[in-house]
Scaffold this active site. Structure first.
Site, mmCIF file in Angstrom:
data_model
loop_
_atom_site.group_PDB
_atom_site.id
_atom_site.type_symbol
_atom_site.label_atom_id
_atom_site.label_comp_id
_atom_site.label_asym_id
_atom_site.label_seq_id
_atom_site.Cartn_x
_atom_site.Cartn_y
_atom_site.Cartn_z
ATOM 1 N N HIS C 52 28.477 15.010 -54.664
ATOM 2 C CA HIS C 52 29.090 15.221 -53.358
ATOM 3 C C HIS C 52 28.936 16.664 -52.886
ATOM 4 O O HIS C 52 28.651 16.927 -51.724
ATOM 5 C CB HIS C 52 30.568 14.845 -53.437
ATOM 6 C CG HIS C 52 31.248 14.825 -52.122
ATOM 7 N ND1 HIS C 52 31.169 13.747 -51.272
ATOM 8 C CD2 HIS C 52 31.995 15.759 -51.496
ATOM 9 C CE1 HIS C 52 31.850 14.016 -50.186
ATOM 10 N NE2 HIS C 52 32.364 15.224 -50.283
ATOM 11 N N HIS C 98 34.304 8.370 -46.446
ATOM 12 C CA HIS C 98 35.434 8.291 -47.369
ATOM 13 C C HIS C 98 35.458 6.881 -47.933
ATOM 14 O O HIS C 98 36.436 6.157 -47.812
ATOM 15 C CB HIS C 98 36.745 8.649 -46.657
ATOM 16 C CG HIS C 98 37.554 9.644 -47.424
ATOM 17 N ND1 HIS C 98 38.911 9.694 -47.394
ATOM 18 C CD2 HIS C 98 37.174 10.628 -48.269
ATOM 19 C CE1 HIS C 98 39.332 10.684 -48.178
ATOM 20 N NE2 HIS C 98 38.299 11.259 -48.711
#
Ligand SMILES: Nc1ncnc2c1ncn2[C@@H]1O[C@H](COP(=O)(O)OP(=O)(O)O)[C@@H](O)[C@H]1O
Ligand SMILES: [Mg+2]
Lengths: 233, 80, 739, 80
Positions: C52, C98
């Site tokens: 990420h 998300h």
């Protein structure tokens, strides 16, 4: 018309309201912080705008209703000053005891944002003089808790005294459950207090005042208020 | 010291949320439900004080803020 | 290292693996620092080197994307991209996923996704003016899908509505390949003065580093959560790693941040997103070539007894880190106190290029700051391209039902029905600038008092990407560009959110590489650079990956919002024209999937040069006032697009039969690219056709508007009212059904 | 028969609502408050059944609908 728009933490439609007031009255409203204890001198109209004061935590409007500025607003109303309370403002006004009843979760338990039709039941208030009784206007709603509820006695009084000003209706003014998007009792969208100087309503007339943006049905409310003060002056 | 303030709707006040939950429970196949009402509970951690003081304080908290006494009842329990 | 903390777990191969570090990555780490890391340091590395934060699998491929144009102020690499829109104004925007948190706890996962992307935008000094959201859910029949849809939508609304930003657009799709992995991609758009953009790069030695916003708790300490639970006090209750959003605090944070920025207090600012304090502090220092020392005793904490490890990895929401002009400390603090937010000086910049973390008189971490970011591993992972699918000959497909019934079925199917149930839960009118609300090709949002406006859209067609990643990548960009064009906007730039499966599998890596290549080609051909983005990998369960889903968020500019174009027919008896060439492409169409039960074939190819010509031509018609309604043709093909124009207006149409030599079902439901439907006054038709002719643009007459039905030559007429009922019914019916 | 299901946030989970109420109580001058956490309470009227059955039913109601067990705990009391 000198207006004062209250700003509580979490309020978020204060800019929309200020723009409508500016466009319709030609005058910039005063933005009044919740921690103040007095309204600006010479205030004609107090506006409690929409939003999520204190995140809508506890009960919508509950925490804001107890903010320092609200004592000044209650005193102002007691002296006959005009108070316009929209959406979260309506919830705050109910919590502060300026208006009876309470706004509960929408019947289908979802937040709803859409244009609705309002039938104007009274045009002889300072807030609705810009409309005709029976007229239907189109304005947006955007709320999760706009379901107006009061005890039987209160409802009977509101109806008996003609204090229901706006009702959710069909485009041609028929009140029926299909058009009552949040389940409010008697399709109540807006009421005034006994004295007729405090109006609470869930929909957002301030979002429908510009022709270039497509709809001007909200203008009547502001134009009526401006007129009211012009004549009074 | 701990206090728990439970706030519930007065009987007779419509509870759309409770009603919706009632419907949802029924449709989930949970039988035997007559009615559901939803309330709130506040668990409050307090500095140590005489119990009487704490109770008075919580009463004032409930009256002034935690409950809308037009439509809600409250109950206070102080412990510890 | 002077102090060794005794109650920290020993660094074992298991602990390293739990932190997501491969043995060779750990070796690299050890070499870099010349010793074994301690527990806190291991946590810091794992946060900085995970996929990420480091983009280790995608980095080398992302380099191929075009990111520059004269109007680009800031491309990828900051919190959000920034473009110049004239009049001294800049637009700041980005999209972020998300996905995993939303699958675990849909409401809070989606809500905090919105919160995170809003922070990215206002960290740069912009006031958010609009949000979009792109959602992919599993099969509607999957037992979890309804719960996810309901939670995710409520969460997005719950956060955005309270924060006070209109959510004006997005997408929703359903496919069984998202069964175990839903996608929640949130996009935020803000506006700022062009010369008042704030960046993350720290400057100056000895400058105070300030913590802003909400307090730190043990939220979202994942990966490592098991390890930390071993020595936590509350062993009985497995600590939830779910982050809870507080839109109320975020709104206060927005106002406070914009206020201190306006007062000139800020040298650098960075939101605490993934890996919170670690990522934000390291990035601010590394970008400025400076060291950073943090004193964790000063960090405002929500819970007692938090360890350095926990504070460094907490993902508590609504927090920011700022390098402050020292002389402004009193003023800045007063502003934060007024808004009821925490403000604490927790460290300073240093000349050393070391990242030092102190806690309780001990030095808990002492690491080289540049290497933490710059020396993260970068992989050129093996990738293979899946074999291309055969082109399906339309004539080989036997239509199971007539055209009229097919339209009825398609318009009421999960992927084509109205999304009203979703966007009515979003406040899409707040701020009073929403010119075109959800339900259009692109949302249109007025800027300040106008006349300028932004057009915003989000697009991707994952089934195309799966069948041919490169063509699919191109198509996603082309569709976004087309949607912006359809409302009359000049497409300016895009943000992307690349959602894929496990990159360690060569076929998944092949999808990623192919899609990025296609996106890059399209961006170049359309002058439509990428200014920000996000990569989300490992979206798979038990070896079954999601469909490759590179979501494209496009932004375009309209000079005069009163002239933006809409898709509703405007009047009876106008001509309906089709711009672009129709071959009757059926491979990978919704027709094939929904009506014939087949998900195969090659997807429609994208001719980027034609796409651009057709789009420029249509934009010209809008600009010259010759078009009365415009709609691009995408999912579902021509007849679905026509039905949408009719349903939006209540005006029907009389349509000629299919063009010569193309089977009717392929003509009406084929998904050939680069096409627009345009309605125009009859008196303008000749001029339009002449212009098309001289520009070499294929244009055809489809019929005329009028009546209350869609009447196709030789087919059963379809009342608009009935179509509309079907169109509006599916989603609410589905969501209120009981399982 | 009556059941009461009390749903509270797990410890460690942020309670923005409780935080805001805490602030409001303080600014109303109600002293001695250390912290506030808010939960929900469901008061459910049940058809008469064996108590064990009722408890099992309420557990399933809590798990399936009333509590979000990812972030919330619940407690069941059956009476009457
Ligand atoms: N999740 C969502 N949130 C808000 N609006 C949405 C969402 N999903 C779809 N919409 C809106 O519904 C309309 C139709 O969506 P879609 O079919 O994806 O459009 P298109 O095919 O033009 O890209 C668009 O205006 C889109 O913005
Ligand atoms: Mg479109």
């Amino acid at each position: 018309m000198k207006s004062a728009v209250l700003v509580f933490p979490g309020i978020n439609r204060e800019r929309d309201m200020a723009r409508a007031l500016r466009l319709m009255s030609g005058r910039e409203p005063a933005m009044v912080w919740h921690a103040e204890t007095a309204l600006p001198a010479g205030t004609d109209l107090v506006v409690i705008p929409g939003g999520f004061s204190y995140g809508d935590y506890l009960r919508c409007g509950a925490i804001a209703a107890r903010a320092p500025i609200m004592s000044a607003v209650c005193a102002f109303a007691q002296q006959g000053g005009l108070v316009l309370a929209v959406c979260n403002g309506f919830q705050i006004a109910c919590e502060a005891g300026l208006l009876p009843g309470v706004l509960m979760r929408n019947a289908q338990l979802r937040f709803i944002c859409r244009d609705v039709y309002l039938r104007i039941d009274r045009s002889d208030t300072p807030f609705t003089r810009g409309y005709n009784a029976g007229q239907v206007i189109r304005v947006p709603v955007a709320h999760g808790e706009g379901n107006y509820i009061a005890d039987g006695e209160t409802i009977a009084r509101l109806e008996g005294e003609g204090r229901v000003v706006f009702r959710y209706s069909s485009p041609d003014g028929i009140v029926e459950p299909n058009w009552n998007h949040n389940g409010a009792m008697n399709a109540i969208a807006g009421i005034i207090n006994e004295r007729g100087n405090v109006l609470g309503m869930m929909p957002h007339p301030e979002n429908h005042v510009e022709a270039l943006m497509g709809c001007t049905d909200g203008r009547g409310l502001f134009a009526g208020l401006v007129d009211h003060f012009k004549i009074a002056a | 010291m701990k206090a728990r303030v439970t706030v519930t709707l007065k009987s007779g006040v419509l509870d759309p949320q409770g009603k919706a939950i009632e419907g949802a429970l029924k449709s989930l196949g949970i039988g035997g439900i007559v009615s559901v009402r939803q309330g709130k509970v506040f668990e409050i951690e307090l500095e140590d004080a005489a119990r009487g003081d704490a109770e008075a304080m919580m009463k004032s908290a409930a009256e002034k803020l935690l409950a809308n006494t037009v439509i809600e009842n409250y109950r206070i329990e102080v412990s510890g | 290292m002077t102090n060794v903390i005794s109650n920290e777990p020993a660094i074992t191969p298991e602990l390293i693996a739990e932190h997501g570090l491969k043995p060779d990555e750990y070796e690299r780490l050890r070499k870099l620092i010349g010793r074994e890391p301690n527990f806190t340091e291991l946590g810091i590395f794992s946060a900085m080197w995970n996929e990420h934060c480091s983009y280790k699998s995608s980095k080398i491929h992302l380099r191929g994307l075009p990111t520059k144009a004269p109007w680009v102020i800031q491309g990828p690499g900051e919190n959000a991209g920034v473009i110049d829109i004239g009049d001294g104004l800049a637009v700041v925007f980005k999209m972020e996923s998300h996905n995993h948190p939303s699958y675990i706890e849909p409401y809070q996962g989606a809500a905090t996704g919105v919160g995170g992307i809003l922070r990215d935008v206002f960290t740069m000094g912009a006031r958010p003016i609009a949000c979009l959201n792109a959602l992919s859910f599993g099969d509607p029949q999957h037992p979890k899908t309804r719960h996810l849809v309901s939670g995710v939508v409520a969460g997005i609304g719950g956060y955005g509505n309270s924060f006070g930003v209109p959510t004006v657009g997005g997408e929703v799709r359903f496919h069984r390949r998202y069964d175990g992995n839903c996608l929640v991609n949130a996009m935020a758009v803000g506006i700022a003065e062009k010369d008042k953009i704030f960046y993350a790069k720290a400057t100056g030695v000895g400058m105070p580093i300030v913590y802003l916003g909400s307090k730190t708790g043990r939220d979202g300490i994942h990966g490592a959560s098991m390890a930390s639970a071993e020595f936590g006090a509350d062993a009985d209750e497995k600590r939830p790693t779910v982050q809870v959003g507080d839109p109320f605090s975020e709104k206060l944070l927005l106002e406070a941040c914009l206020e201190i920025m306006a007062k000139g207090c800020v040298i650098a600012i960075q939101d605490m997103g993934a890996a919170g304090l670690t990522c934000s502090a390291v990035e601010m220092g590394a970008k400025g070539d400076l060291g950073v020392t943090l004193d964790l005793d000063k960090v405002p904490c929500r819970e007692a007894g938090m360890s350095a490890y926990e504070m460094m990895l907490s993902e508590s929401q609504e927090r920011m880190l700022m390098v402050l002009k020292p002389e402004k400390e009193v003023e800045a603090e007063a502003i934060f106190r007024k808004w009821g937010l925490d403000f604490a000086v927790i460290g300073e910049t240093t000349p050393s290029r070391r990242f030092k973390v102190r806690h309780g008189n001990a030095l808990m971490a002492d690491l080289p700051i540049k290497e933490l970011g710059d020396e993260a591993p970068v992989y050129d992972r093996p990738h293979v391209q899946a074999p291309l699918r055969p082109v399906i000959d339309a004539a080989s497909i036997e239509p199971p039902i007539p055209i009229a019934g097919t339209l009825e079925q398609l318009i009421g199917s999960p992927d084509l029905c109205s999304r009203r149930w979703v966007w009515e839960q979003y406040d899409h009118v707040i701020l009073g600038n929403t010119v075109q609300r959800p339900g259009c090709d692109a949302a249109v949002v007025r800027l300040n008092e106008g006349p300028k406006a932004l057009a915003l859209t989000s697009d991707v067609t994952p089934r195309y990407c799966e069948a041919d990643p490169c063509e699919g990548g191109k198509q996603a960009v082309a569709e976004a560009w087309r949607n912006l064009t359809a409302v009359g906007a000049r497409p300016l730039a895009l943000t992307d959110n690349l959602n894929f499966g496990n990159p360690e599998r060569p076929e998944i890596m092949g999808q990623l590489v192919g899609c990025i290549r296609g996106i890059g080609e399209a961006c170049r051909a359309l002058d439509f650079p990428v200014v920000s983005g996000n990569v989300s990998l490992y979206n798979e369960t038990n070896g079954r990956a999601i469909l490759p889903t590179p979501t494209i968020g496009g932004v375009g500019l309209i000079d005069d919002f009163t002239r933006s174009m809409t898709l509703a027919f405007k009047a009876e008896n106008e001509s309906i024209l089709l711009v672009g060439k129709t071959r009757g492409w059926l491979g990978q169409t919704l027709y094939l999937r929904e009506v014939c039960g087949r998900e195969d074939g090659a997807p429609p190819p994208v001719d980027l040069a034609a796409e651009r010509r057709h789009g420029d031509f249509v934009r010209g018609l809008i600009h010259d006032g010759l078009a009365t309604a415009v709609h691009d043709v995408s999912d579902g093909g021509l007849l679905v697009a026509l039905a949408e124009m009719a349903m939006a207006s209540g005006i029907g149409a009389v349509l000629q039969g299919a063009a010569n030599r193309i089977p009717a079902h392929a003509f009406w439901f084929g998904e050939d690219q680069g096409r627009f439907i345009v309605s125009a006054r009859r008196s303008d038709i000749a001029a339009i056709e002449r212009a098309a002719g001289s520009a070499g643009i294929p244009i055809a007459r489809l019929g005329a508007t009028g009546g209350a039905v869609l009447a196709i030559d030789g087919e059963r007429p379809l009342p608009i009212e009935i179509l509309k009922r079907r169109f509006e019914a599916w989603l609410p019916d589905y969501m209120s059904a009981v399982t």
